[in-house]
Write an enzyme that holds these catalytic residues in place. Structure first.
Site, PDB file in Angstrom:
ATOM      1  N   HIS A 153      76.622   6.352  48.472  1.00  0.00           N
ATOM      2  CA  HIS A 153      76.301   5.167  47.681  1.00  0.00           C
ATOM      3  C   HIS A 153      75.462   4.211  48.519  1.00  0.00           C
ATOM      4  O   HIS A 153      75.103   4.523  49.658  1.00  0.00           O
ATOM      5  CB  HIS A 153      77.570   4.512  47.121  1.00  0.00           C
ATOM      6  CG  HIS A 153      78.603   4.192  48.162  1.00  0.00           C
ATOM      7  ND1 HIS A 153      78.683   2.970  48.770  1.00  0.00           N
ATOM      8  CD2 HIS A 153      79.573   4.961  48.714  1.00  0.00           C
ATOM      9  CE1 HIS A 153      79.681   2.973  49.641  1.00  0.00           C
ATOM     10  NE2 HIS A 153      80.234   4.188  49.631  1.00  0.00           N
ATOM     11  N   ALA A 154      75.113   3.076  47.975  1.00  0.00           N
ATOM     12  CA  ALA A 154      74.100   2.188  48.561  1.00  0.00           C
ATOM     13  C   ALA A 154      74.353   1.774  50.007  1.00  0.00           C
ATOM     14  O   ALA A 154      73.445   1.869  50.835  1.00  0.00           O
ATOM     15  CB  ALA A 154      73.920   0.947  47.692  1.00  0.00           C
TER      16      ALA A 154
END
Length: 87
Positions: free
Chosen positions: A15-16
């Site tokens: 994820h980010a």
């Protein structure tokens, strides 16, 4: 060429936040760094965070990394450390 295999341990997958940390870690090196996931390949240095996130790598999935260049040994160590710390 240095070759690494890594299994994603983060329950949220890639994820980010960890993706940004991985991209930041590889940007310090001159070597070419290719990430292979299933049948897709991306250049981590040129593709950036969106290319990495676009792969949709999930928890428990295995990825392969190929590092090639003048500082491949140092880049491989840093890359392995970053994946272990963030994913």
């Amino acid at each position: 060429m240095e070759k690494l295999t890594y299994t994603i341990k983060d329950r949220d997958g890639v994820h980010a936040r960890p993706a940004g940390a991985i991209i930041k870690a590889v940007s310090a090196y001159k070597s070419s760094i290719t990430l292979i996931y299933k049948d897709r390949k991306i250049d981590l240095k040129k593709g950036g965070i969106f290319a990495l996130l676009g792969l949709g790598i999930r928890f428990g999935e295995e990825i392969y990394l190929h590092v090639e260049g003048e500082d491949e040994r140092d880049a491989s160590v840093a890359l392995k450390r970053a994946f272990e710390e963030f994913l």
